[in-house]
Design a protein around this motif. Structure first.
Motif, mmCIF file in Angstrom:
data_model
loop_
_atom_site.group_PDB
_atom_site.id
_atom_site.type_symbol
_atom_site.label_atom_id
_atom_site.label_comp_id
_atom_site.label_asym_id
_atom_site.label_seq_id
_atom_site.Cartn_x
_atom_site.Cartn_y
_atom_site.Cartn_z
ATOM 1 N N UNK A 157 -2.507 11.019 -2.224
ATOM 2 C CA UNK A 157 -1.470 10.050 -1.904
ATOM 3 C C UNK A 157 -1.122 10.055 -0.432
ATOM 4 N N UNK A 158 -1.030 11.251 0.151
ATOM 5 C CA UNK A 158 -0.729 11.361 1.582
ATOM 6 C C UNK A 158 -1.846 10.768 2.428
ATOM 7 N N UNK A 159 -3.100 11.025 2.022
ATOM 8 C CA UNK A 159 -4.226 10.452 2.757
ATOM 9 C C UNK A 159 -4.177 8.925 2.708
ATOM 10 N N UNK A 160 -3.959 8.382 1.497
ATOM 11 C CA UNK A 160 -3.891 6.933 1.356
ATOM 12 C C UNK A 160 -2.772 6.328 2.186
ATOM 13 N N UNK A 161 -1.622 6.979 2.176
ATOM 14 C CA UNK A 161 -0.474 6.458 2.925
ATOM 15 C C UNK A 161 -0.709 6.556 4.428
ATOM 16 N N UNK A 162 -1.267 7.676 4.870
ATOM 17 C CA UNK A 162 -1.528 7.851 6.292
ATOM 18 C C UNK A 162 -2.546 6.830 6.787
ATOM 19 N N UNK A 163 -3.653 6.682 6.063
ATOM 20 C CA UNK A 163 -4.679 5.725 6.461
ATOM 21 C C UNK A 163 -4.149 4.296 6.391
ATOM 22 N N UNK A 164 -3.438 3.983 5.301
ATOM 23 C CA UNK A 164 -2.891 2.636 5.148
ATOM 24 C C UNK A 164 -1.895 2.273 6.232
ATOM 25 N N UNK A 165 -1.078 3.226 6.642
ATOM 26 C CA UNK A 165 -0.074 2.959 7.678
ATOM 27 C C UNK A 165 -0.719 2.661 9.026
ATOM 28 N N UNK A 166 -1.952 3.128 9.218
ATOM 29 C CA UNK A 166 -2.676 2.862 10.460
ATOM 30 C C UNK A 166 -3.591 1.647 10.337
ATOM 31 N N UNK A 167 -3.500 0.932 9.203
ATOM 32 C CA UNK A 167 -4.303 -0.271 9.021
ATOM 33 C C UNK A 167 -5.703 -0.041 8.505
ATOM 34 N N UNK A 168 -6.029 1.206 8.140
ATOM 35 C CA UNK A 168 -7.347 1.486 7.579
ATOM 36 C C UNK A 168 -7.366 1.118 6.100
ATOM 37 N N UNK A 169 -8.499 0.636 5.631
ATOM 38 C CA UNK A 169 -8.654 0.253 4.229
ATOM 39 C C UNK A 169 -9.047 1.462 3.394
ATOM 40 N N UNK A 170 -8.346 1.667 2.292
ATOM 41 C CA UNK A 170 -8.652 2.756 1.371
ATOM 42 C C UNK A 170 -9.461 2.182 0.212
ATOM 43 N N UNK A 171 -10.666 2.711 0.001
ATOM 44 C CA UNK A 171 -11.559 2.261 -1.063
ATOM 45 C C UNK A 171 -11.623 3.349 -2.130
ATOM 46 N N UNK A 172 -11.464 2.966 -3.381
ATOM 47 C CA UNK A 172 -11.584 3.931 -4.473
ATOM 48 C C UNK A 172 -11.892 3.178 -5.759
ATOM 49 N N UNK A 173 -11.838 3.910 -6.886
ATOM 50 C CA UNK A 173 -12.290 3.329 -8.147
ATOM 51 C C UNK A 173 -11.218 3.054 -9.163
ATOM 52 N N UNK A 174 -9.929 3.194 -8.782
ATOM 53 C CA UNK A 174 -8.790 2.879 -9.660
ATOM 54 C C UNK A 174 -8.740 3.731 -10.923
ATOM 55 N N UNK A 175 -9.415 4.864 -10.929
ATOM 56 C CA UNK A 175 -9.386 5.753 -12.092
ATOM 57 C C UNK A 175 -8.113 6.594 -12.069
ATOM 58 N N UNK A 176 -7.916 7.382 -13.118
ATOM 59 C CA UNK A 176 -6.795 8.312 -13.141
ATOM 60 C C UNK A 176 -6.976 9.351 -12.032
ATOM 61 N N UNK A 177 -5.920 10.058 -11.730
ATOM 62 C CA UNK A 177 -6.011 11.180 -10.811
ATOM 63 C C UNK A 177 -6.072 10.777 -9.353
ATOM 64 N N UNK A 178 -7.098 11.245 -8.663
ATOM 65 C CA UNK A 178 -7.204 11.075 -7.220
ATOM 66 C C UNK A 178 -7.289 9.607 -6.827
ATOM 67 N N UNK A 179 -8.082 8.819 -7.563
ATOM 68 C CA UNK A 179 -8.260 7.405 -7.221
ATOM 69 C C UNK A 179 -6.921 6.673 -7.168
ATOM 70 N N UNK A 180 -6.168 6.765 -8.252
ATOM 71 C CA UNK A 180 -4.919 6.005 -8.314
ATOM 72 C C UNK A 180 -3.916 6.508 -7.288
ATOM 73 N N UNK A 181 -3.917 7.814 -7.006
ATOM 74 C CA UNK A 181 -2.998 8.358 -5.999
ATOM 75 C C UNK A 181 -3.323 7.789 -4.623
#
Length: 399
Positions: A153-177
């Motif tokens: 979640x912290x990685x996604x928020x940090x990257x997103x706040x800098x305008x980077x696109x977060x790519x994942x698979x929408x699965x439970x656990x790490x993906x959704x976080x």
């Protein structure tokens, strides 16, 4: 891209399994229209291959026998119109929106019999795939620990706040976080599914996928309505890796689908990264093996990820260092003298010089400098450490 080619790709998207190397390689070598027309005319890819130059059919023979049975059910114009009415677009190679990073999949060796450039991508959401330039894939365990979910979640928020696109698979656990972290920061995120983009899988992530579809993009190689299967998950992993500049694995056991994604990232010459976990955690064994074998770079924050995958010279981080203590600024001879000064009882210059292993005159000069720096003080006829120096030494020892 001609209308005929696009419609042929729509049909093949419905007929062939996502990531089927045999079909996709044939499409890339002969063209989608030729392959589709051959299916329609002859009822199988074997017939299409007859008379083709040597080498064109490598690995493709027999791929279409089972596909021909389903030919009659596919109406590509109708399927494309149905998708358009549902807010779904079909992006193919040659379109302005096509993510050219996926072209690197051409001629790559198959992994679990999956690979190659897809015939097209079904996309739902406002984010254009050609705008996904600074993207990072964040993947990992479905049964993530609290630690893993927090890190993702912290990685996604940090990257997103800098305008980077977060790519994942929408699965439970790490993906959704990771997705939720990016959405919370108002950043772009892409969910790559193993089913149709009009389906919610897992079902409990229906709201999350709708939010991604409203703010980012939901992507799949499988056509609308397609159900998820184990093999399709393996096929979609190459797309996650291909859409991103690098892949971060946060928690993965030794047998984990996220390691398949990391394998594709390595094949595509993307940066592979891993977040370490407790050495006793089975969910981190796969990540630790990536790092141990130097297949993955150890990262602990979004800043470190950006440094690893950014352009050369950008996002560089300062080397972390502990704060300098009062001893760190001293010349080495003065440090020798300070080490020889007792804590409580005063010692003479002669005693201190012997303990420091230097001459009396040089020791006296050093003691004067140390006194002016507030590190020592007089005690009777000798010298001892000042209270400030003693407290600084204790603090450094505790650190």
């Amino acid at each position: 891209m001609s209308d005929a080619d696009r419609l042929a790709r729509v049909a093949l998207s419905h007929l062939a399994e996502p990531g089927d190397v045999r079909v996709l390689r044939l499409v890339r070598q002969l063209g989608a229209t030729t392959v589709y027309e051959g299916l329609c005319a002859h009822g199988g890819l074997d017939a299409v291959l007859d008379g083709m130059p040597d080498g064109v059919s490598d690995g493709a023979g027999g791929a279409g026998v089972d596909l021909a049975v389903r030919l009659g059910a596919v109406r590509p114009e109708q399927r494309l119109e149905q998708a358009r009415r549902a807010g779904i677009r079909f992006v193919v190679p040659g379109d302005a929106e096509w993510p050219t990073g996926l072209d690197d999949l051409a001629d790559q060796p198959a992994l679990h019999q999956r690979g190659e450039v897809p015939v097209g991508l079904w996309v739902r959401g406002p984010l254009r795939l050609d705008e996904v330039r600074t993207a990072v894939a964040v993947v990992g365990a479905r049964r993530a620990t609290t630690y893993g979910g927090s890190v993702a979640g912290d990685l996604g928020q940090d990257l997103g706040s800098e305008g980077w696109t977060v790519v994942s698979g929408a699965a439970f656990g790490i993906d959704q976080a990771a997705h939720r972290g990016a959405l919370a920061a108002g950043g772009p995120t892409v969910a790559v599914l193993a089913c149709g983009v009009d389906r919610a899988y897992p079902v409990r992530h229906s709201e999350l996928l709708d939010q991604i579809g409203d703010q980012g993009a939901v992507v799949s190689e499988a056509p609308p309505g397609a159900t998820p299967t184990r093999v399709r998950f393996l096929g979609r992993n190459r797309l996650i890796a291909g859409l991103a500049r690098g892949t971060v694995v946060v928690e993965a056991a030794v047998r984990s689908g996220s390691l398949n994604t990391a394998g594709w990232a390595e094949r595509l010459s993307r940066v592979v990264m891993g977040v370490p976990g407790p050495v006793t955690s089975a969910l981190s064994q796969g990540v630790h093996e990536l790092i141990r074998t130097r297949a993955g770079l150890l990262v602990t924050s979004g800043a470190e990820v950006r440094e690893a995958v950014g352009e050369s010279g950008e996002h560089l981080l300062a080397v972390p260092r502990a704060p300098l203590g009062p001893r760190d600024h001293l010349p080495i001879r003065h440090q020798q003298v300070l080490d020889a000064v007792p804590v409580s009882r005063g010692a003479t210059v002669e005693t201190i010089s012997r303990g420091a292993g230097i001459g009396t005159k040089e020791a006296g000069t050093a003691l004067g400098a140390l006194a002016r720096a507030g590190l020592i003080e007089q005690s009777g006829a000798g010298w001892r450490l000042s209270d400030a120096a003693w407290r600084a030494d204790r603090a450094e020892e505790r650190a």
